[in-house]
Design a protein around this motif. Structure first.
Motif, PDB file in Angstrom:
ATOM      1  N   ALA A 103       3.590  61.475 -90.202  1.00 50.90           N
ATOM      2  CA  ALA A 103       2.680  60.389 -90.560  1.00 50.90           C
ATOM      3  C   ALA A 103       2.100  59.599 -89.400  1.00 50.90           C
ATOM      4  N   HIS A 104       2.690  59.663 -88.207  1.00 52.43           N
ATOM      5  CA  HIS A 104       2.228  58.783 -87.124  1.00 52.43           C
ATOM      6  C   HIS A 104       0.731  58.964 -86.871  1.00 52.43           C
ATOM      7  N   ALA A 105       0.026  57.861 -86.785  1.00 54.95           N
ATOM      8  CA  ALA A 105      -1.442  57.879 -86.792  1.00 54.95           C
ATOM      9  C   ALA A 105      -2.061  58.553 -85.572  1.00 54.95           C
ATOM     10  N   GLU A 106      -1.348  58.622 -84.460  1.00 59.49           N
ATOM     11  CA  GLU A 106      -1.914  59.203 -83.239  1.00 59.49           C
ATOM     12  C   GLU A 106      -1.134  60.413 -82.733  1.00 59.49           C
ATOM     13  N   LEU A 107       0.189  60.347 -82.809  1.00 58.08           N
ATOM     14  CA  LEU A 107       1.027  61.377 -82.193  1.00 58.08           C
ATOM     15  C   LEU A 107       1.686  62.308 -83.204  1.00 58.08           C
ATOM     16  N   GLY A 108       1.548  62.012 -84.490  1.00 60.91           N
ATOM     17  CA  GLY A 108       2.226  62.786 -85.515  1.00 60.91           C
ATOM     18  C   GLY A 108       1.622  64.156 -85.760  1.00 60.91           C
ATOM     19  N   ASN A 109       2.295  64.929 -86.594  1.00 62.27           N
ATOM     20  CA  ASN A 109       1.832  66.291 -86.887  1.00 62.27           C
ATOM     21  C   ASN A 109       0.423  66.326 -87.449  1.00 62.27           C
ATOM     22  N   ASN A 110       0.119  65.450 -88.407  1.00 63.01           N
ATOM     23  CA  ASN A 110      -1.217  65.463 -89.005  1.00 63.01           C
ATOM     24  C   ASN A 110      -2.289  65.038 -88.016  1.00 63.01           C
ATOM     25  N   HIS A 220       3.244  77.154 -92.079  1.00 59.19           N
ATOM     26  CA  HIS A 220       4.064  75.947 -91.991  1.00 59.19           C
ATOM     27  C   HIS A 220       4.356  75.594 -90.530  1.00 59.19           C
ATOM     28  N   HIS A 221       4.958  76.533 -89.824  1.00 65.52           N
ATOM     29  CA  HIS A 221       5.279  76.298 -88.404  1.00 65.52           C
ATOM     30  C   HIS A 221       4.007  76.070 -87.596  1.00 65.52           C
ATOM     31  N   ALA A 222       2.975  76.846 -87.882  1.00 67.63           N
ATOM     32  CA  ALA A 222       1.740  76.766 -87.103  1.00 67.63           C
ATOM     33  C   ALA A 222       1.100  75.389 -87.166  1.00 67.63           C
ATOM     34  N   THR A 223       1.209  74.716 -88.314  1.00 69.97           N
ATOM     35  CA  THR A 223       0.592  73.392 -88.441  1.00 69.97           C
ATOM     36  C   THR A 223       1.473  72.285 -87.872  1.00 69.97           C
ATOM     37  N   GLU A 224       2.747  72.589 -87.610  1.00 66.27           N
ATOM     38  CA  GLU A 224       3.674  71.536 -87.178  1.00 66.27           C
ATOM     39  C   GLU A 224       4.184  71.738 -85.756  1.00 66.27           C
ATOM     40  N   ARG A 225       3.415  72.441 -84.948  1.00 61.78           N
ATOM     41  CA  ARG A 225       3.814  72.673 -83.553  1.00 61.78           C
ATOM     42  C   ARG A 225       3.446  71.516 -82.630  1.00 61.78           C
ATOM     43  N   TYR A 226       2.674  70.561 -83.097  1.00 65.03           N
ATOM     44  CA  TYR A 226       2.020  69.639 -82.162  1.00 65.03           C
ATOM     45  C   TYR A 226       2.603  68.218 -82.134  1.00 65.03           C
ATOM     46  N   GLY A 227       3.203  67.776 -83.219  1.00 58.13           N
ATOM     47  CA  GLY A 227       3.706  66.407 -83.269  1.00 58.13           C
ATOM     48  C   GLY A 227       4.930  66.178 -82.403  1.00 58.13           C
ATOM     49  N   ALA A 228       5.901  67.084 -82.484  1.00 53.44           N
ATOM     50  CA  ALA A 228       7.145  66.891 -81.732  1.00 53.44           C
ATOM     51  C   ALA A 228       6.910  66.795 -80.227  1.00 53.44           C
TER      52      ALA A 228
END
Length: 252
Positions: A103-110, A220-228
């Motif tokens: 959910a984080h507005a700048e650094l989160g996955n979305n 799933h993994h492909a969309t969530e590689r960027y927030g962490a």
């Protein structure tokens, strides 16, 4: 070098886990050594990631998918025993943030997925406001569903599943990373002409065709590689510790 409690406080301050009703505990899931000088980030606390952190002599691991989830079998056997044994043997801290990281507005996955795809959000939707809705950052439209799917494939470097909605240009795009296919109806209600997420279930193909809204499953993994890595790098710089992102390949 920083104290474990200072690292936890930095993550909690940034991600505000108290705001979310989640499927598992957010924060410090496994306690390791007190002093942290090097941190590894990744998507999931798999054995492969833990072994990569050990090889890099990391003191802490930061992930989106931790070890503990609501309703899981509480016995420490099999894969769970193997992962915990490594963390405890090498005294490594495990930090995990699930919905707060989405959910984080700048650094989160979305937010980070939007940057990868050239999208700019102006609206939030869905349960706990996890869904993002907006348009291309350059102000242009996508010519049609296929043009949007091609853009996503190129940006993420992997095939996608596209169920086309109405023909014609697409301007308003909703997205929510991971297994957020249940957010499709909320995206439609919010005015999306297309919705992007990690996975697709049986009902979404019918909704796409019947409502005229394109559905694209990107992995799933492909969309969530960027927030962490974005969050971990931000906090590491703030506290003056080393950080490296390790992307364990996953076809999901």
């Amino acid at each position: 070098m920083t104290h474990r409690s200072d690292l936890l406080q930095a993550f909690d301050t940034l991600l505000a886990p108290e705001r979310f009703k989640d499927y598992g505990p957010n924060g410090l899931q496994v306690e390791g050594r007190v002093e942290v000088r090097r941190m590894v980030s990744g998507v999931t606390a798999s054995r492969a990631l833990i072994e990569a952190a050990i090889a890099r002599e990391a003191d802490a691991i930061f992930v989106h998918h931790g070890l503990f989830w609501r309703g899981q079998d509480g016995r420490i056997t099999g894969w769970m025993k193997q992962r915990l044994a490594l963390l405890l043997a090498y005294d490594i801290n495990l930090f995990a943030y699930h919905l707060p990281l989405d959910a984080h507005a700048e650094l989160g996955n979305n937010a980070q997925l939007g940057q990868q795809l050239g999208l700019r959000a102006d609206t939030r939707f869905g349960e706990q406001d996890l869904g993002f809705l907006g348009e291309r950052a350059d102000g242009a439209d996508f010519a049609d569903s296929e043009a949007l799917a091609v853009n996503v494939r190129k940006a993420l470097g992997r095939p996608v599943t596209c169920v086309a909605g109405a023909s014609g240009p697409i301007r308003r795009i909703g997205w929510c990373t991971g297994g957020a296919q249940s957010y499709f109806e909320a995206a439609i209600a919010a005015g999306a002409q297309a919705f992007l997420t990690g996975e697709i279930s049986e009902p979404q193909a019918h909704y796409a065709r019947e409502c005229g809204v394109t559905f694209i499953a990107c992995g799933h993994h492909a969309t969530e590689r960027y927030g962490a890595p974005a969050v971990a790098a931000h906090v590491a710089q703030q506290l003056g510790i080393e950080h490296v992102f390790v992307d364990i390949e996953n076809p999901a």
